[in-house]
Design a protein around this motif. Structure first.
Motif, PDB file in Angstrom:
ATOM      1  N   ASN A 284       0.840  -1.207   0.000  1.00 28.68           N
ATOM      2  CA  ASN A 284       0.000   0.000   0.000  1.00 28.68           C
ATOM      3  C   ASN A 284       0.872   1.253   0.000  1.00 28.68           C
ATOM      4  OD1 ASN A 284      -0.651   1.946   2.474  1.00 28.68           O
ATOM      5  ND2 ASN A 284       0.055   0.025   3.356  1.00 28.68           N
ATOM      6  N   VAL A 285       2.021   1.175   0.635  1.00 26.32           N
ATOM      7  CA  VAL A 285       2.949   2.317   0.692  1.00 26.32           C
ATOM      8  C   VAL A 285       3.547   2.568  -0.694  1.00 26.32           C
ATOM      9  CG1 VAL A 285       5.095   3.178   1.708  1.00 26.32           C
ATOM     10  CG2 VAL A 285       3.477   1.898   3.121  1.00 26.32           C
ATOM     11  N   ILE A 286       3.894   1.489  -1.380  1.00 24.98           N
ATOM     12  CA  ILE A 286       4.429   1.591  -2.738  1.00 24.98           C
ATOM     13  C   ILE A 286       3.424   2.311  -3.629  1.00 24.98           C
ATOM     14  CG2 ILE A 286       5.001   0.236  -4.805  1.00 24.98           C
ATOM     15  CD1 ILE A 286       6.030  -1.953  -2.772  1.00 24.98           C
ATOM     16  N   CYS A 287       2.175   1.861  -3.554  1.00 20.69           N
ATOM     17  CA  CYS A 287       1.136   2.435  -4.405  1.00 20.69           C
ATOM     18  C   CYS A 287       0.869   3.894  -4.016  1.00 20.69           C
ATOM     19  CB  CYS A 287      -0.135   1.585  -4.310  1.00 20.69           C
ATOM     20  SG  CYS A 287      -1.368   2.018  -5.554  1.00 20.69           S
ATOM     21  N   TYR A 288       0.848   4.195  -2.724  1.00 18.01           N
ATOM     22  CA  TYR A 288       0.558   5.560  -2.260  1.00 18.01           C
ATOM     23  C   TYR A 288       1.697   6.513  -2.622  1.00 18.01           C
ATOM     24  CZ  TYR A 288      -1.332   9.270   0.732  1.00 18.01           C
ATOM     25  OH  TYR A 288      -1.862  10.451   1.194  1.00 18.01           O
ATOM     26  N   TYR A 289       2.937   6.124  -2.317  1.00 19.57           N
ATOM     27  CA  TYR A 289       4.076   7.013  -2.592  1.00 19.57           C
ATOM     28  C   TYR A 289       4.250   7.235  -4.099  1.00 19.57           C
ATOM     29  CZ  TYR A 289       5.866   7.288   2.234  1.00 19.57           C
ATOM     30  OH  TYR A 289       6.038   7.557   3.568  1.00 19.57           O
TER      31      TYR A 289
ATOM     32  N   TYR B  25     -10.668  -2.086 -10.073  1.00 22.60           N
ATOM     33  CA  TYR B  25      -9.530  -1.585 -10.848  1.00 22.60           C
ATOM     34  C   TYR B  25      -8.358  -2.575 -10.793  1.00 22.60           C
ATOM     35  CZ  TYR B  25      -5.754   1.453 -12.453  1.00 22.60           C
ATOM     36  OH  TYR B  25      -4.689   1.956 -13.149  1.00 22.60           O
ATOM     37  N   GLY B  26      -8.012  -3.012  -9.594  1.00 22.90           N
ATOM     38  CA  GLY B  26      -6.898  -3.964  -9.434  1.00 22.90           C
ATOM     39  C   GLY B  26      -7.158  -5.272 -10.166  1.00 22.90           C
ATOM     40  N   SER B  27      -8.419  -5.730 -10.127  1.00 19.06           N
ATOM     41  CA  SER B  27      -8.773  -6.983 -10.806  1.00 19.06           C
ATOM     42  C   SER B  27      -8.631  -6.849 -12.312  1.00 19.06           C
ATOM     43  CB  SER B  27     -10.220  -7.372 -10.482  1.00 19.06           C
ATOM     44  OG  SER B  27     -10.417  -7.417  -9.095  1.00 19.06           O
TER      45      SER B  27
ATOM     46  N   THR C 242      -6.317  -1.153  -1.461  1.00 20.42           N
ATOM     47  CA  THR C 242      -7.187  -2.177  -2.050  1.00 20.42           C
ATOM     48  C   THR C 242      -6.703  -2.576  -3.442  1.00 20.42           C
ATOM     49  OG1 THR C 242      -9.029  -1.252  -0.803  1.00 20.42           O
ATOM     50  CG2 THR C 242      -9.575  -2.765  -2.591  1.00 20.42           C
ATOM     51  N   ALA C 243      -6.350  -1.571  -4.259  1.00 17.96           N
ATOM     52  CA  ALA C 243      -5.895  -1.875  -5.624  1.00 17.96           C
ATOM     53  C   ALA C 243      -4.593  -2.679  -5.608  1.00 17.96           C
ATOM     54  CB  ALA C 243      -5.712  -0.583  -6.417  1.00 17.96           C
ATOM     55  N   ALA C 244      -3.771  -2.438  -4.574  1.00 16.13           N
ATOM     56  CA  ALA C 244      -2.509  -3.182  -4.455  1.00 16.13           C
ATOM     57  C   ALA C 244      -2.733  -4.578  -3.887  1.00 16.13           C
ATOM     58  CB  ALA C 244      -1.527  -2.406  -3.581  1.00 16.13           C
ATOM     59  N   SER C 245      -3.960  -4.867  -3.442  1.00 13.77           N
ATOM     60  CA  SER C 245      -4.277  -6.205  -2.919  1.00 13.77           C
ATOM     61  C   SER C 245      -5.026  -7.053  -3.945  1.00 13.77           C
ATOM     62  CB  SER C 245      -5.167  -6.097  -1.672  1.00 13.77           C
ATOM     63  OG  SER C 245      -4.611  -5.243  -0.720  1.00 13.77           O
ATOM     64  N   SER C 246      -5.996  -6.452  -4.610  1.00 11.30           N
ATOM     65  CA  SER C 246      -6.764  -7.226  -5.595  1.00 11.30           C
ATOM     66  C   SER C 246      -5.955  -7.401  -6.873  1.00 11.30           C
ATOM     67  CB  SER C 246      -8.094  -6.548  -5.913  1.00 11.30           C
ATOM     68  OG  SER C 246      -7.904  -5.330  -6.593  1.00 11.30           O
ATOM     69  N   GLY C 247      -5.026  -6.462  -7.117  1.00 14.01           N
ATOM     70  CA  GLY C 247      -4.099  -6.572  -8.246  1.00 14.01           C
ATOM     71  C   GLY C 247      -2.696  -6.310  -7.732  1.00 14.01           C
ATOM     72  N   GLY C 248      -1.758  -6.179  -8.630  1.00 14.34           N
ATOM     73  CA  GLY C 248      -0.383  -5.869  -8.220  1.00 14.34           C
ATOM     74  C   GLY C 248      -0.077  -4.408  -8.505  1.00 14.34           C
ATOM     75  N   ILE C 249      -1.037  -3.542  -8.240  1.00 11.92           N
ATOM     76  CA  ILE C 249      -0.889  -2.138  -8.638  1.00 11.92           C
ATOM     77  C   ILE C 249       0.211  -1.443  -7.825  1.00 11.92           C
ATOM     78  CG2 ILE C 249      -2.049   0.106  -8.872  1.00 11.92           C
ATOM     79  CD1 ILE C 249      -3.250  -2.022 -10.693  1.00 11.92           C
ATOM     80  N   ALA C 250       1.233  -0.936  -8.517  1.00  8.79           N
ATOM     81  CA  ALA C 250       2.307  -0.179  -7.864  1.00  8.79           C
ATOM     82  C   ALA C 250       2.163   1.313  -8.145  1.00  8.79           C
ATOM     83  CB  ALA C 250       3.664  -0.663  -8.363  1.00  8.79           C
ATOM     84  N   LEU C 251       1.459   1.644  -9.224  1.00  6.28           N
ATOM     85  CA  LEU C 251       1.264   3.046  -9.596  1.00  6.28           C
ATOM     86  C   LEU C 251      -0.046   3.155 -10.357  1.00  6.28           C
ATOM     87  CD1 LEU C 251       2.010   6.021 -10.274  1.00  6.28           C
ATOM     88  CD2 LEU C 251       3.542   5.155 -12.053  1.00  6.28           C
ATOM     89  N   VAL C 252      -0.921   4.005  -9.832  1.00  2.00           N
ATOM     90  CA  VAL C 252      -2.183   4.266 -10.541  1.00  2.00           C
ATOM     91  C   VAL C 252      -2.300   5.773 -10.736  1.00  2.00           C
ATOM     92  CG1 VAL C 252      -3.440   4.147  -8.322  1.00  2.00           C
ATOM     93  CG2 VAL C 252      -4.727   4.114 -10.469  1.00  2.00           C
TER      94      VAL C 252
ATOM     95  N   GLY D 182      -0.266  -8.724  -5.247  1.00  2.00           N
ATOM     96  CA  GLY D 182      -0.587  -8.362  -3.878  1.00  2.00           C
ATOM     97  C   GLY D 182       0.580  -8.003  -2.991  1.00  2.00           C
ATOM     98  N   SER D 183       0.374  -8.169  -1.720  1.00  2.00           N
ATOM     99  CA  SER D 183       1.257  -7.629  -0.695  1.00  2.00           C
ATOM    100  C   SER D 183       2.685  -8.133  -0.861  1.00  2.00           C
ATOM    101  CB  SER D 183       0.731  -7.992   0.681  1.00  2.00           C
ATOM    102  OG  SER D 183       1.306  -7.132   1.623  1.00  2.00           O
ATOM    103  N   SER D 184       3.604  -7.343  -0.315  1.00  2.00           N
ATOM    104  CA  SER D 184       5.011  -7.539  -0.648  1.00  2.00           C
ATOM    105  C   SER D 184       5.759  -8.438   0.325  1.00  2.00           C
ATOM    106  CB  SER D 184       5.686  -6.175  -0.726  1.00  2.00           C
ATOM    107  OG  SER D 184       4.796  -5.246  -1.260  1.00  2.00           O
ATOM    108  N   GLY D 185       5.035  -9.178   1.143  1.00  2.00           N
ATOM    109  CA  GLY D 185       5.705 -10.093   2.064  1.00  2.00           C
ATOM    110  C   GLY D 185       6.206 -11.363   1.373  1.00  2.00           C
ATOM    111  N   ALA D 186       6.009 -11.452   0.066  1.00  2.00           N
ATOM    112  CA  ALA D 186       6.317 -12.688  -0.661  1.00  2.00           C
ATOM    113  C   ALA D 186       7.753 -13.170  -0.439  1.00  2.00           C
ATOM    114  CB  ALA D 186       6.072 -12.486  -2.156  1.00  2.00           C
ATOM    115  N   GLY D 187       8.703 -12.244  -0.501  1.00  2.00           N
ATOM    116  CA  GLY D 187      10.111 -12.607  -0.381  1.00  2.00           C
ATOM    117  C   GLY D 187      10.394 -13.337   0.916  1.00  2.00           C
ATOM    118  N   THR D 188       9.878 -12.774   2.000  1.00  2.00           N
ATOM    119  CA  THR D 188      10.128 -13.364   3.310  1.00  2.00           C
ATOM    120  C   THR D 188       9.401 -14.690   3.473  1.00  2.00           C
ATOM    121  OG1 THR D 188      10.345 -11.138   4.152  1.00  2.00           O
ATOM    122  CG2 THR D 188      10.165 -12.880   5.774  1.00  2.00           C
TER     123      THR D 188
END
Lengths: 421, 141
Positions: free
Chosen positions: A138-143, A209-211, A238-248, B64-70
């Motif tokens: 979520n931090v990746i997507c937000y920043y 969106y993520g899906s 949410t978008a970073a959880s349902s998809g792999g969204i790093a930048l929207v 999804g979430s980035s804990g995958a590596g660990t």
């Protein structure tokens, strides 16, 4: 790879064993990506304190004990537990011990002890265009999206190695050209703007969106211009959880997408798709397990961590009422937010309303299942996505208002909505 | 039984030979797998209930979430990690686990990338073998 003199020295071990190993792993990544140079970073957000077994604790402790220091300012993510209330949360002393070891290790490394998955609500954050390294989705997507700082999706503990080396491979979203949107998602005509007065719309649209978009860089057109920062946080999480969204890119909202031209670098979208009411109906179904037969045991807010303003809003909505005796009600916040809430007396006031306040930890980690909890309600699309897989607890999704009314009533309260059919 | 050779690029070099766990949908290690036995716990995933321990785990890309590596590091430590992985694209989140397991835990989990077309072809693969320094894998169908 083209290495600077300093990087060459790092590889030769002249700046310590850990910097050497860190750079070696980063070079392995660079090789895979076909990248020839590193880019220096100015901030690291460490995602190494959720308990995932001994591997992580041992790894981070080894780094801390080595005498290595973070090369750049480093904030710390949520850990598994509230460092004071871990016992009440059902954690074994073994896990508290592992968390404390990781906390100490981060102190040794010189990190800033923010202990939050929402560091953008904390004391230290990047500015537009800065190169950073983070491993919390979520931090990746937000920043990337909301601030316009630049990071790829790293996995813990790689970001820690990037922070120790002070650099990462110059690839992906670190490079301006890779940040332009390729495709466009529009909100369909059957979605009405006034629906966004319900905060759960941000999570529902984000889930859809993520899906649809997966892990690509696309843009979304049609989001309302009136929002709270916390709505954008919930969208990103949410978008970073349902998809792999790093930048929207949210057209007209996020800094690199003030116009369509900016978002697409002057080009036309290669693909255009639509989110319709049908997608929102599906999102609601995915976030609320349809097999739920049990009533709500716990209402949990703060995934990602609630902000000071969220807590103020909660008190406003409680309006002097209290959590029902049959219900547990949690709010989880970062360490800075907890301090500020304590400064103004709000921490205590929330407690008086019957809310269990937790700091530093992650509600997806708290050991509720082992004391018989079956169903938890949340306003979080991230919680709804991960709850069952991580904990076996059935998630129920609702707006902030519905979560609060459920907590007060002692049973599930849901309003009729167009996306509930 | 038939053995065919498929061209690929190795995201992480190594050798391995194992049975295949094939998935057509993206996968999140965090919240998606029990590290104690390698069984997939994400009920939305097509591999739900199956184990990836000691298998060649095939999934198109990470999610999804980035804990995958660990999670992968911990699986490597517990001996429940996949023997190898095949993706269409391996993003840094996924690759971090095998990279660090390799440098710090001495567990080699080779990772190969194949084309989307080849990925589909491998749906009925029984066993796959990886070779150190090669640019192919051998598939028993």
């Amino acid at each position: 790879m083209k290495l600077t003199t300093y990087e060459q020295e790092m590889l030769e071990g002249k700046h310590g064993e850990m910097k050497k190993k860190a750079l070696e792993v980063l070079m392995g990544l660079a090789e895979h990506q076909g990248v020839e140079e590193f880019v220096e970073v100015t901030l690291c957000h460490s995602d190494n304190a959720v308990y995932m077994g001994e591997a992580q604790a041992a790894f981070v402790e080894m780094l801390g004990d080595s005498g290595a220091k973070m090369a750049v300012p480093t904030t710390t993510n949520a850990c598994s537990i509230d460092m004071e209330k871990w016992h009440e949360q059902g954690f074994e002393p073994k896990i508290m011990n592992a968390i404390k070891r990781m906390e100490s290790a981060h102190t040794c490394l010189g990190a800033i002890p923010t202990w939050t998955c929402a560091p953008y609500q904390s004391c230290y954050m990047p500015s537009f265009g800065q190169q950073i390294v983070s491993a919390e989705s979520n931090v990746i997507c937000y920043y990337n999206s909301i601030i316009g700082a630049r990071t790829n999706r790293y996995a813990g503990p790689l970001e820690l190695l990037g922070g120790i080396a002070g650099r990462v491979p110059y690839s992906g979203l670190h490079i301006k050209e890779n940040r332009y949107a390729q495709g466009l998602v529009k909100l369909g005509d059957d979605i009405k703007m006034e629906w966004f007065e319900d905060d759960s719309m941000f999570a529902l649209v984000a889930y859809a969106y993520g899906s649809i978009v997966g892990d690509k860089v696309w843009a979304l057109e049609g989001m309302p211009k009136k929002y709270r920062n916390e709505n954008l946080r919930d969208f990103c999480a949410t978008a970073a959880s349902s998809g792999g969204i790093a930048l929207v890119h949210l057209i007209g909202i996020t800094p690199e997408a003030q116009t369509m031209e900016m978002a697409f670098g002057g080009k036309e979208p290669k693909v255009v798709k639509e989110i319709t009411l049908k997608d929102l109906v599906n999102a609601e179904k995915q976030l609320t397990n349809s097999e739920v037969t049990h009533d709500i045991d716990i209402v949990t807010l703060g995934c990602p961590h609630f902000s000071y303003d969220d807590c103020r809003l909660v008190l406003e909505l409680f309006d002097g009422r209290r959590v029902h005796d049959n219900m547990e009600f949690w709010i989880t916040v970062g360490r800075d937010t907890a301090d500020r809430l304590q400064d103004t007396g709000m921490y205590e006031e929330l407690g008086r309303a019957g809310i269990k306040m937790y700091k530093e930890g992650c509600a997806l980690e708290f050991r509720a299942k082992k004391r018989g909890v079956e169903t938890m309600m949340s306003n979080s699309g991230k919680f709804g996505t991960y709850s069952f897989g991580l904990t076996g607890i059935q998630p129920v999704f609702g707006s902030l208002k519905e979560c609060i009314e459920t907590g007060i009533a002692g049973h599930l309260v849901k309003e009729a909505k167009p996306w509930r059919q | 039984m038939e053995t065919i050779r498929i061209n690929c690029s190795y995201a992480l070099k190594g050798s391995a030979k194992a049975e295949v766990l094939y998935a057509t949908d993206s996968f999140s290690f965090w919240g998606g797998v029990d590290v104690n036995d390698g069984v997939i716990t994400d009920r939305r995933h097509s591999g739900f209930g199956k184990t990836m321990a000691g298998k060649v785990f095939m999934f198109p890309f990470g999610r999804g979430s980035s804990g995958a590596g660990t999670m992968i590091m911990e699986m490597a430590r517990l001996g429940t990690a996949p023997a190898a992985m095949i993706n269409i694209i391996t993003d840094p989140v996924i690759l971090t686990g095998p990279l660090i397991a390799n440098s710090f835990y001495d567990v080699n989990i080779p990772v190969a990338n194949v084309s989307e077309e080849d990925f589909k072809k491998l749906e009925n693969a029984k066993k796959i073998e990886f070779f150190e320094g090669a640019d192919y894998i051998e598939v028993t169908i």
